[in-house]
Design a protein around this motif. Structure first.
Motif, PDB file in Angstrom:
ATOM      1  N   ASN A 281      89.593 -28.224  10.869  1.00 29.08           N
ATOM      2  CA  ASN A 281      89.168 -29.310  11.642  1.00 29.08           C
ATOM      3  C   ASN A 281      89.140 -30.453  10.655  1.00 29.08           C
ATOM      4  O   ASN A 281      89.331 -31.806  11.277  1.00 29.08           O
ATOM      5  CB  ASN A 281      87.507 -28.986  11.478  1.00 29.08           C
ATOM      6  CG  ASN A 281      87.405 -27.697  12.557  1.00 29.08           C
ATOM      7  OD1 ASN A 281      88.111 -27.746  13.697  1.00 29.08           O
ATOM      8  ND2 ASN A 281      86.213 -27.139  12.682  1.00 29.08           N
TER       9      ASN A 281
ATOM     10  N   ASN B 160      87.119 -24.568   9.078  1.00 29.90           N
ATOM     11  CA  ASN B 160      86.610 -25.816   8.602  1.00 29.90           C
ATOM     12  C   ASN B 160      88.042 -26.626   7.833  1.00 29.90           C
ATOM     13  O   ASN B 160      87.924 -27.777   8.124  1.00 29.90           O
ATOM     14  CB  ASN B 160      85.765 -25.422   7.069  1.00 29.90           C
ATOM     15  CG  ASN B 160      84.490 -24.802   7.944  1.00 29.90           C
ATOM     16  OD1 ASN B 160      83.972 -25.215   9.059  1.00 29.90           O
ATOM     17  ND2 ASN B 160      83.952 -24.212   6.798  1.00 29.90           N
ATOM     18  N   THR B 161      88.859 -26.059   7.473  1.00 32.74           N
ATOM     19  CA  THR B 161      90.078 -26.758   6.620  1.00 32.74           C
ATOM     20  C   THR B 161      90.741 -27.364   7.952  1.00 32.74           C
ATOM     21  O   THR B 161      91.258 -28.622   7.962  1.00 32.74           O
ATOM     22  CB  THR B 161      90.937 -25.822   6.055  1.00 32.74           C
ATOM     23  OG1 THR B 161      90.118 -25.210   5.071  1.00 32.74           O
ATOM     24  CG2 THR B 161      92.069 -26.446   5.560  1.00 32.74           C
TER      25      THR B 161
END
Length: 560
Positions: free
Chosen positions: A54, A51-52
Motif C-alpha cells: 500500500n 502494508n508495504t
C-alpha cells in the motif's frame, strides 16, 4: 499374587491400545497449537505484505502522476519547446534540446533517474534523448521506432496517452507519451526498476511479484513463482489497480510462514507438547519391552531352531506372556504344509517348462531335413561337383553342430544370425530357387542375449510357406534395433503372399494351429517366449503392403 499375574497372558492389542489412548489428547493439542500458529503467522505475514505494498502503490502512483503532469505541461506550455519551429536553425534546436535536458534533470532529482525521457519533432524528424540513456543502442533504436510509429498512427495528435506496458529489447517497460503541435514527449521506465522497492519483502525462495495489465494479462514477473506441491505453502495476494493510482495491478506470491516473535512462543509450546509426548511414550516403551518385546525375542529364538526340528514334530512357539503367540504353533504347521505344497507346484511347473523346451529342441532336429541334406550331397558327388558337395557338407555340419550344442537359456544374437545364414545357404544349394537374405543388425545388438533357435522358427516359416511374385526370388529381411537399455526389437519380413486372415486371427488370439499343421512353429515359439519371459514380451504378426509377411518381436535383453 505376583506369580499369578506373571502367568497371565497380555494381548499386544491391549498394550498398544493404552498407548494410543494416552497419545490421542497429546496429538489433538499438538494439532490445535499448530493450526493456531499457522493461522497467526499467515495473518501477520499477509498484513506485513499488504502494508508495504500500500505504501509502495501510493508513492509510485504520486510519482507517475507527477511525471504525467510534467510531460503534459512541458509539451503544451513550456516555452523551451518553442525553439522547435521551422524558421529556426540547427543551433537553435541544439540550445532548446540542452535546456530541455536541464529541465528533465531537475525533474529526475525528485522522481529518480530510472525514468528515461525522449523527445521527437516529426516536422523535421528530430529525435533525441532528454535524459541519460540506460539501455543499449539496439533498444534505443526500438524505442525511437516505437515513438515514430505511434505519432504517425495517432488520429488525434493532441490527445493524451496513458501508461502502457511495452517490450523493448526483450525487457518490459512502462511507456507514456503525449503529442502536441508535432512535438512528442515520452517517458519510459523498466518494470524491474519500478518493482525494485518491493524486492526487500521476505517472499520466500519461490516467491514472486507479477504485474497485470488492465485487460488481465501478466506482462511481467520477477520469478516463475511456486508450482506443484510447493504452492500449498505460498499465499497469493492481489492488489487491483482500481484501488490505487497505478496503471497495473499487482499479484504477490509470498510464503505463508514468516519470521515473527510469536513464532518463537508457538514453537516453545509445540516443543513442550512433543516433550510431554516423548516422556509418555518412553514409559510405555519400557512396559512394552517387558511385556511384548521379550516374549517376541523368545519366539524368534524358537524360529531359529526350525532347521533342527523334523516336519512331523512341529515347533513349540507358545509363550504364556502373549496370547497371540499361543496360536502360532498350530498355524505354523499349516504354513509349513502350504509352503511344501507350493514348492512341489513350482517344481512341477519347472519340469513342464523343461519338457516343453526339450520337445521344442527335438522338433528342430528333423530327420527328413537331415536326410535331404545327405541326399543332396550324394547327388553332387555323383555329378562330380565336389566343390559344391564340400560347401554343402560345411554348411550342414555347422548347422547341426550349432543345433546339438545349444543347451543354454540364451545365446548371443550374432550366433543366431549365423545359424540362419547356414540354414539359408543349405536351402539355396538344395532347392532350385534361390533365397535372397539381408540383415540390418547394429553392432551394439550383436552381443545381446536371446533364446536359442528363436529366429530360425520364423525363417523356416517364410521358406516353407512364402510364395514370391512370379519371376522374382524369395527375399527375407531381418532388422534389429535397441528400444532402450533393456529391450530389443527384431523385425522379420518376406516378399511372399503374407499370412492368411485365419492364421493372423489365431495367432493374435493365442489359438493353437495344430489342426492343419501350418505355422505350428510360431505357436510353439509364442508358448516358449511366455515361459521364458513370463509374458514380458510382444509378438506382432501382420502383412506388409503391397505384399509379404511381417513379424515384429520385442523382448527384454541383457548385454552378454
Amino acid at each position: 499374587m505376583k506369580n499369578k499375574k506373571r502367568a497371565r497372558s497380555y494381548p499386544v492389542v491391549q498394550v498398544l491400545s493404552k498407548t494410543v489412548y494416552l497419545a490421542i489428547p497429546v496429538i489433538i493439542l499438538f494439532i490445535v497449537v499448530s493450526w493456531f500458529s499457522f493461522s497467526e503467522i499467515r495473518k501477520q505475514n499477509n498484513l506485513a505484505v499488504e502494508n508495504t505494498v500500500n505504501i509502495y502503490q501510493t508513492e509510485l502512483g504520486h510519482r507517475l502522476s507527477a511525471i504525467t503532469h510534467f510531460i503534459q505541461w512541458t509539451v503544451v506550455h513550456d516555452p523551451i519547446l518553442d525553439g522547435f519551429v521551422r524558421e529556426n536553425h540547427m543551433g537553435d534546436y541544439r540550445n532548446a534540446s540542452n535546456e530541455l535536458r536541464l529541465r528533465v534533470s531537475d525533474m529526475q532529482y525528485s522522481t529518480g533517474d530510472e525514468y528515461q525521457y525522449f523527445f521527437y519533432w516529426d516536422e523535421k524528424d528530430i529525435f533525441f534523448n532528454a535524459s541519460e540513456i540506460k539501455v543499449d543502442y539496439d533498444t534505443y533504436k526500438e524505442i525511437k521506432e516505437k515513438i515514430r510509429s505511434d505519432v504517425k498512427s495517432k488520429e488525434d495528435p493532441t490527445g493524451s496517452f496513458s501508461w502502457k506496458p511495452f517490450s523493448f529489447g526483450g525487457k518490459e517497460f512502462l511507456y507514456y507519451m503525449i503529442t502536441y503541435r508535432h512535438r512528442t514527449f515520452a517517458c519510459l521506465v523498466s518494470m524491474e526498476d519500478i518493482l525494485s522497492p518491493l524486492y526487500s519483502l521476505n517472499l520466500g525462495e519461490n516467491g514472486s511479484i507479477s504485474a497485470i495489465s488492465p485487460d488481465g494479462e501478466v506482462f511481467y514477473k520477477t520469478k516463475e513463482g511456486p508450482a506443484g506441491i510447493i504452492s500449498s505453502v505460498y499465499n497469493r495476494q492481489l492488489f487491483p489497480a482500481s484501488k490505487s493510482l497505478l496503471p497495473f495491478s499487482l499479484a504477490i506470491d509470498s510464503r505463508v510462514l514468516g519470521n515473527y516473535g510469536k513464532l518463537f512462543v508457538l514453537q516453545v509450546i509445540v516443543f513442550l507438547a512433543a516433550l510431554m509426548l516423548s516422556f509418555i511414550m518412553a514409559g510405555y516403551i519400557l512396559v512394552s519391552y517387558k511385556k511384548v518385546i521379550l516374549p517376541i525375542k523368545m519366539f524368534s529364538k524358537s524360529l531359529s531352531e526350525m532347521d533342527s526340528v523334523s516336519d512331523g514334530e512341529g515347533l513349540d512357539l507358545t509363550d504364556s506372556k502373549i496370547q497371540e503367540l499361543n496360536q502360532i504353533n498350530e498355524q505354523f504347521k499349516n504354513l509349513i504344509h502350504e509352503i511344501t505344497r507350493l514348492r512341489i507346484d513350482i517344481y512341477e511347473a519347472e519340469l513342464d517348462k523343461n519338457k516343453f523346451m526339450i520337445h521344442f529342441l527335438q522338433q528342430q532336429i528333423k530327420p527328413h531335413f537331415y536326410l535331404n541334406c545327405l541326399t543332396t550331397v550324394d547327388s553332387m558327388v555323383s555329378l562330380g561337383d565336389i566343390d559344391a558337395a564340400k560347401k554343402m557338407l560345411m554348411f550342414t555340419s555347422k548347422y547341426f553342430r550349432y543345433l546339438f550344442q545349444v543347451d543354454m537359456n540364451t545365446v548371443p544374437l550374432i550366433n543366431e544370425v549365423q545359424h540362419v545364414e547356414d540354414y539359408l545357404s543349405i536351402q539355396n544349394m538344395r532347392l532350385s530357387r534361390s533365397t535372397l537374405y539381408e540383415a540390418d543388425i547394429p553392432s551394439e545388438c550383436n552381443s545381446m542375449e536371446i533364446p536359442p533357435l528363436l529366429l530360425i522358427t520364423f525363417i523356416e516359416n517364410s521358406v516353407k510357406h512364402a510364395v514370391p511374385p512370379e519371376g522374382e526370388s524369395l527375399k527375407i529381411w531381418i532388422k534389429c534395433r535397441m528400444m532402450n537399455h533393456n529391450a530389443m526389437e527384431i523385425i522379420i519380413c518376406d516378399n511372399g503372399q503374407g499370412f492368411s486372415r485365419d492364421v493372423l486371427t489365431k495367432i493374435r488370439n493365442g489359438e493353437d494351429m495344430e489342426e492343419d499343421g501350418n505355422h505350428i512353429g510360431i505357436t510353439n515359439c509364442i508358448k516358449r517366449l511366455g515361459l521364458l519371459y513370463d509374458n514380458n514380451f510382444k509378438l506382432l504378426t501382420e502383412n506388409n503392403k503391397p505384399r509379404g509377411a511381417k513379424i515384429t518381436l520385442r523382448i527384454p535383453v541383457n548385454d552378454k
